[in-house]
Scaffold this active site. Sequence first.
Site, PDB file in Angstrom:
ATOM      1  N   LYS A  36       0.832  -1.200   0.000  1.00 18.10           N
ATOM      2  CA  LYS A  36       0.000   0.000   0.000  1.00 18.10           C
ATOM      3  C   LYS A  36       0.873   1.258   0.000  1.00 18.10           C
ATOM      4  CE  LYS A  36      -0.232   0.195   5.040  1.00 18.10           C
ATOM      5  NZ  LYS A  36      -1.069   0.345   6.239  1.00 18.10           N
ATOM      6  N   ARG A 134     -10.046   0.806  15.575  1.00 14.72           N
ATOM      7  CA  ARG A 134      -9.885   1.488  14.291  1.00 14.72           C
ATOM      8  C   ARG A 134     -10.767   0.743  13.306  1.00 14.72           C
ATOM      9  NH1 ARG A 134      -3.970   1.980  11.525  1.00 14.72           N
ATOM     10  NH2 ARG A 134      -4.638  -0.074  10.784  1.00 14.72           N
ATOM     11  N   TYR A 266      15.321  30.972   6.821  1.00 13.70           N
ATOM     12  CA  TYR A 266      14.213  31.747   7.361  1.00 13.70           C
ATOM     13  C   TYR A 266      14.263  31.817   8.886  1.00 13.70           C
ATOM     14  CZ  TYR A 266      11.685  31.666   2.881  1.00 13.70           C
ATOM     15  OH  TYR A 266      11.300  31.846   1.572  1.00 13.70           O
ATOM     16  N   MET A 314      10.667  25.319   1.608  1.00  9.85           N
ATOM     17  CA  MET A 314       9.833  24.565   0.677  1.00  9.85           C
ATOM     18  C   MET A 314      10.666  23.792  -0.337  1.00  9.85           C
ATOM     19  SD  MET A 314       6.813  25.930  -1.842  1.00  9.85           S
ATOM     20  CE  MET A 314       5.838  26.576  -0.472  1.00  9.85           C
TER      21      MET A 314
END
Length: 378
Positions: A36, A134, A266, A314
């Site tokens: 998966k 779940r 940053y 980013m």
Amino acid sequence: MTQRARAEVVVDLDTIAANTAALRERVGRPLMAVVKADGYGHGLVPSARAALAGGADALGVAVLEEALALRAAGVTVPLLSWLHTPGTDYAAALTADVEVSVNAEWALAEVVAAARATGRTAQLHLFADTGLSREGATEADWPGLVAAAARAQDDGEVAVVGLWSHMAYADAPTHPTIGAQVRVFEEAVAIARAAGLTGARLHLANSAATVALPDTWYDMVRPGIAVYGLDPLGGDPAAHGLRPAMTVRARAALTKRVPAGAGVSYGHTYFPESETTLLLVPVGYADGVPRAAGNRAPVLAAGAHRTIAGRVCMDQFVLDVGDAEVRAGDEVVLWGPGDRGEPTAQDWADAVDSIHYELVTRIGGRFTRRYVGSAGAV
């Protein structure tokens, strides 16, 4: 001239096959390799083929789209899909010979409707909630689901081929929930057997249980992350005969000398203590590099581990490499198997307070994926 990738995820298919073979030999019974989430970030179809080359008997995926993609690629082995919402196209699943799992009577009714519409008998697994809270039918709902499935089987609409559940604490092999879940599972199996569902195979063991809990192996095991060579217990995969199959690397985009005290990236969360060389790595959180890795995660560059300097952006992050000789184009390795001195996905998980599952499944973005090895090649 061959162009070198700016950044790439390298997946060793032979390693996936070898990991699968080691797990299959360990348990001595059928193994369903879980592929998966795009093969846990390693590639759905190539990973599936490599696992089959290593001896996997079946494949497991979460959602039907993954199962149908495997069938479209020519994969013909038994294949289970288990995470469905109302309105799922079970007719497509049955037509493609995909086994499906259900958690509730309403889902069973949808599968039965698809069986009637297609004229095909659905190969069905029933999922019991044994304590994870779940997926799965609760202890209160299980008898009703079993009775409805038994009626559908008597009518020839389904064949219940699996009874299964999932563990909450298999990565902590001595946790008391393990014994409790096994007891609930066996009670659920007894109810199903009493209802006439005697042909179903039992499967409970995920990766952690496959390497650590033989009492949970039953008729088949269902490893996922271990197939890709990562230790589900958070330790050294070599202790289980496994090796990580993924290496994540990039080429430096720029180097520069900066003075002591220069603010880096940053927010200026990093300041070098002396004049130093900075190296710019052209990948960032848009490519799956966790923003939380800033000032925390290790990278192999210029022959040594370097902690990311300042915030991950980013598209890029920065390394402080001191006075090391570096230049644009030099290779940096975020993580890999660890046997060539590079950090591992576990090292990164420890650094950013996460798990290696998250790291390998989220890495991507603008990385190029490249395969090495020939296992499962067509």
